[in-house]
Write an enzyme that holds these catalytic residues in place. Structure first.
Site: not given
Ligand code: NDP
Length: 328
Positions: A219, A264, A62, A91
């Site tokens: 996104r 996130k 990351y 990881k």
């Molecule tokens: P999320 O479901 O956490 O979505 C993140 C998005 O939601 C961003 O665009 C963020 O924008 C927005 N957001 C966050 N909070 C709110 C809210 N309260 N209201 C409106 N929008 C919101 O998905 P991710 O795919 O980012 O996954 C989260 C985490 O999971 C990753 O950061 C990682 O740590 C983990 N992960 C692990 C994987 C694996 O293979 N093990 C694969 C993918 C993810 P903003 O930042 O602008 O708020």
């Protein structure tokens, strides 16, 4: 401050894991994995600690380990928390699956984080790759032995898996010396993962749910309209009843299924919103209503690896181009 009390889940080795983790993966764009801007993640982590987050999720791939470590260090120096209050997950990347490479990779992560141990080390994928990103034939059981070494050395307090399917998880459980403590998989209303979650939990393995908002937030990789949005009427109705927002309802739906959500955000207000979910509970009907959105849609679908013998997901007809190949 008014930091909420975050409950913990007990892992099968007796350690406690806070029931919500802040994700620090900044997503993907046409140039690959997004790198943090100057001190961006440092500031987010500092604020997160101030508002009550104690669990952070990163990965060597990351590019956020260093800034996460800096934020943590600042807060420890400030006297806000001690290391033992925090739970840091990182990881192992796919290019370091040989047993002796695991130590090398974890030591590098610890250096980036400036820590001398992590609380949880996960095998990011069952898929082993060579340095040039071609398929490697390293068996994930060999890699697991490497993770076991890390727990024995105390460099990781707990070890676990990510993106393993049930069959692969069953094999690790059967052949391991140390049972995985955690399984991290994609969980949101569009992929509720009932079977895999039940199986893991029946084995005493705590599930972490990544990308918990699913289609609520559009996104990269999540086209608008692919599932319920943030103003979906059913979710809004449930949210109104509890005086919460729909993202909070979805996070609570995970917690009420004993899953640790990994949301996130880099937005300071949304950081507070996302952790403010421990003063209400969904009832069975509400959980069922949300379960009905299940379409088994994955937003993390690395179909470019689908010819790998350990690819964990269903194959599709037209695999996506491999974004990692450019790096090779
Ligand atoms: P999320 O479901 O956490 O979505 C993140 C998005 O939601 C961003 O665009 C963020 O924008 C927005 N957001 C966050 N909070 C709110 C809210 N309260 N209201 C409106 N929008 C919101 O998905 P991710 O795919 O980012 O996954 C989260 C985490 O999971 C990753 O950061 C990682 O740590 C983990 N992960 C692990 C994987 C694996 O293979 N093990 C694969 C993918 C993810 P903003 O930042 O602008 O708020």
């Amino acid at each position: 401050n008014c930091a909420p009390d975050v409950p913990t889940f007990k892992l099968n080795n007796g350690k406690e894991m806070p029931a919500i983790a802040l994700g620090t993966y900044l997503g993907f764009d046409q140039n690959g994995i997004v790198k943090p801007q100057d001190k961006q993640v440092v500031k987010v982590v500092e604020h997160a600690i101030d508002v009550g987050y104690r669990h952070f999720d990163t990965a060597s791939v990351y590019s956020t380990e260093e800034q996460l470590g800096e934020g943590v260090r600042n807060k420890i120096e400030e006297g806000k928390v001690i290391r033992e209050d925090l739970f840091i997950t990182t990881k192992l990347w796919n290019t370091h699956h040989k047993r002796e490479q695991v130590a090398e990779a974890l030591r590098e992560s610890l250096k980036q984080l400036s820590l001398n141990y992590v609380d949880l080390y996960l095998m990011h994928w069952p898929i082993g790759l060579n340095e040039d990103y071609s398929n490697s034939d390293v068996d994930f059981m060999e890699t697991w032995r490497g993770l076991e070494d890390m727990q024995r050395l105390g460099l990781a307090k707990s070890i676990g898996l990510s993106n393993f399917n049930q069959e692969q998880l069953e094999r690790v459980i059967k052949e391991c010396s140390i049972k995985p403590a955690v399984l991290q998989i994609e969980v949101h209303p569009q992929i509720i993962q009932s079977d895999l979650v039940s199986y893991a939990q029946s084995q005493g393995i705590v599930v972490m749910g990544y990308s918990p908002f699913g289609s609520l937030v559009s996104r990269f990789g999540v086209p608008p309209g692919s599932g319920p949005s943030i103003d979906d009427p059913t979710l809004v109705e449930i949210a109104k009843k509890h005086g919460k927002t729909t993202p909070q309802v979805v996070l609570r739906w995970l917690v009420d299924r004993d899953i640790v959500p990994v949301p996130k955000t880099v937005n300071l207000k949304r950081l507070e919103e996302n952790i403010d979910i421990f003063d209400f509970k969904l009832d069975k009907d509400e959980i069922e209503k949300i379960n009905k959105y299940d379409k088994q849609i994955r937003y993390t679908l690395p179909s470019f690896w689908q010819n790998h013998p350990y690819y964990p997901f269903e194959k599709i007809e037209n695999p996506l181009p491999n974004p990692f190949e450019k790096k090779a």
